[in-house]
Motif scaffolding. Structure first.
Motif, short mmCIF file in Angstrom:
data_model
loop_
_atom_site.label_atom_id
_atom_site.label_comp_id
_atom_site.label_asym_id
_atom_site.label_seq_id
_atom_site.Cartn_x
_atom_site.Cartn_y
_atom_site.Cartn_z
N ILE A 171 0.72 -1.09 0.06
CA ILE A 171 -0.05 0.04 0.04
C ILE A 171 1.05 1.21 -0.11
N ILE A 172 0.96 1.87 -1.03
CA ILE A 172 2.19 2.66 -1.42
C ILE A 172 1.37 4.02 -1.69
N PHE A 173 1.83 5.14 -1.03
CA PHE A 173 1.51 6.56 -1.35
C PHE A 173 2.60 7.18 -2.26
N ARG A 174 2.01 7.60 -3.87
CA ARG A 174 2.91 7.93 -4.75
C ARG A 174 2.75 9.17 -5.14
N TYR A 175 3.93 10.24 -5.08
CA TYR A 175 3.91 11.50 -5.67
C TYR A 175 4.35 11.39 -7.22
N THR A 176 3.61 11.93 -8.00
CA THR A 176 3.92 12.21 -9.61
C THR A 176 4.74 13.57 -9.82
N PHE A 177 5.71 13.69 -10.21
CA PHE A 177 6.37 14.77 -10.91
C PHE A 177 5.94 14.98 -12.62
N GLU A 178 4.96 15.59 -13.03
CA GLU A 178 4.43 15.32 -14.14
C GLU A 178 5.11 16.07 -15.55
N ASP A 179 6.09 16.69 -14.87
CA ASP A 179 6.76 17.58 -15.91
C ASP A 179 8.15 16.70 -16.14
N TYR A 180 8.34 15.90 -15.20
CA TYR A 180 9.53 15.06 -15.80
C TYR A 180 9.13 13.64 -15.94
N ASN A 181 7.84 13.17 -15.99
CA ASN A 181 7.46 11.98 -16.16
C ASN A 181 7.96 10.69 -15.06
N PHE A 182 8.15 11.15 -14.05
CA PHE A 182 8.56 9.88 -12.90
C PHE A 182 8.05 10.34 -11.68
N TYR A 183 8.16 9.26 -10.71
CA TYR A 183 7.31 9.28 -9.49
C TYR A 183 7.99 8.65 -8.46
N VAL A 184 7.96 8.99 -7.18
CA VAL A 184 8.47 8.35 -6.02
C VAL A 184 7.40 7.81 -5.20
N GLY A 185 7.46 6.69 -4.55
CA GLY A 185 6.49 6.24 -3.92
C GLY A 185 7.02 5.65 -2.43
N LEU A 186 6.08 5.67 -1.36
CA LEU A 186 6.74 5.42 -0.08
C LEU A 186 5.51 4.68 0.62
N GLY A 187 5.64 3.46 1.13
CA GLY A 187 4.38 2.88 2.01
C GLY A 187 4.96 1.50 2.82
N LEU A 188 3.92 0.64 3.07
CA LEU A 188 3.87 -0.66 3.71
C LEU A 188 3.75 -1.76 2.57
N ASN A 189 4.37 -2.84 3.15
CA ASN A 189 4.27 -4.16 2.44
C ASN A 189 3.83 -5.21 3.60
N MET A 190 3.10 -5.98 3.22
CA MET A 190 2.50 -6.95 3.92
C MET A 190 2.53 -8.36 2.79
N GLY A 191 3.13 -9.45 3.53
CA GLY A 191 3.22 -10.44 2.94
C GLY A 191 2.34 -11.85 3.47
N LEU A 192 1.70 -12.60 2.90
CA LEU A 192 0.80 -13.42 3.49
C LEU A 192 1.42 -14.69 2.75
N LYS A 193 2.13 -15.90 3.72
CA LYS A 193 2.57 -17.04 2.71
C LYS A 193 1.41 -17.92 2.49
N LEU A 194 1.52 -18.41 1.49
CA LEU A 194 0.46 -19.46 0.84
C LEU A 194 0.89 -20.92 1.21
N ASN A 195 2.21 -21.21 0.83
CA ASN A 195 2.87 -22.41 0.87
C ASN A 195 4.34 -22.12 0.80
N GLY A 196 4.98 -23.16 1.71
CA GLY A 196 6.69 -23.07 1.59
C GLY A 196 7.22 -24.42 1.99
N THR A 197 8.34 -24.41 1.29
CA THR A 197 9.06 -25.58 1.51
C THR A 197 10.70 -25.14 1.58
N SER A 198 11.37 -26.03 2.29
CA SER A 198 12.74 -25.78 2.53
C SER A 198 13.66 -27.14 2.39
N GLU A 199 14.99 -26.83 2.36
CA GLU A 199 16.05 -27.97 2.28
C GLU A 199 17.17 -27.40 2.94
#
Length: 276
Positions: A171-199
């Protein structure tokens, strides 16, 4: 003839004459009520004015001004509807995003974890948030991650890996610099594991062990985006995520060397977004 008989005759004649007068009045009223007015008849028979110079009303100022007001009102309503639809399209945009990248673990006793890889894709939503150039961009991305482990123990080398399928929800808040066609964003990321294996393979042992590195079902971290808009509909970006929580599930960990490890995921991805 005496006065008494005369008065009776006059009263009888007057009584008989009243219904006749009432009938005549009602017929007159009906005639007036049902007769069409000259004004309404002329309005029904009049042809519609289409605004052309060939119309018989082209030189009639009253008709011309009324038609001009009608056209202006109709155009205004259609313009408002068009602007409303375009405004909604600009304010809310749906898209898809595909990404590939590398990952590793940072944290206490996390040495030995090398660069792994990951890939995935999913849905995104871009909507304006309060300010003109500020947007809220939530995503739902399905990812596959492969973590690689290798540590030299002088006499032998331990190796291992973790493979997980996970839903990332940034969930990211993004600020766009329209004159330069680029943006920066900052926010949170949450991961929900579905399945996992290890060795894991201890270099002193002859066989590897499966599913002895236990992982937790959820992780939370911060996300940073840097992107460039090729067009209004196609964006490319680099995303960096550092998790604050450990992916290690110490209560189920069966490998002693990871009992005191904090496996905080760090990954970098390159993504392409298509908006519509």
């Amino acid at each position: 003839m005496d006065l008494k008989r005369l008065s009776v005759i006059l009263a009888t004649a007057f009584a008989l004459s009243v219904p006749a007068m009432a009938q005549d009045d009602s017929s007159d009223d009906e005639g007036w009520a049902t007769a069409p007015s000259a004004e309404s008849a002329s309005e029904n028979d009049a042809p519609a004015y289409d605004g052309s110079t060939d119309s018989e009303f082209a030189n009639d100022e009253e008709y011309a001004s009324a038609y001009a007001r009608y056209k202006a009102e109709t155009t205004k309503k259609s313009e408002i509807n068009r602007m409303r639809n375009e405004g909604f399209a600009r304010a809310v945009m749906l898209g898809i995003r595909a990404q590939v990248g590398t990952n590793t673990f940072f944290g206490e006793n996390s040495d030995g974890w090398k660069m792994g890889f990951q890939a995935g894709g999913g849905l995104m939503l871009k909507m304006n948030f309060m300010l003109k150039d500020l947007s809220l961009v939530p995503e739902l991305t399905f990812n596959y991650r492969h973590y690689a482990y290798e540590k030299d123990m002088n006499i032998y080398t331990n190796t291992g890996s973790i493979d997980i399928f996970i839903f990332d929800i940034p969930i990211i808040f993004r600020y766009t610099f329209e004159d330069y066609n680029f943006y920066v964003g900052l926010g949170l990321n949450m991961g929900l594991k579905l399945n996992g294996t290890s060795e894991f393979k201890n270099g002193a042992a002859t066989e590897s062990q499966d599913n002895t590195i236990s992982t937790s079902g959820m992780e939370v971290g911060g996300a940073f985006d840097l992107g460039y808009m090729l067009t209004r509909w196609v964006h490319v970006n680099i995303r960096v995520v550092q998790c604050f929580t450990s992916l290690s599930n110490k209560s189920l960990m069966r490998e002693d060397i990871f009992l005191e490890s904090s496996l905080n995921t760090f990954y970098t991805t390159v993504g392409v977004s298509f908006l519509f």
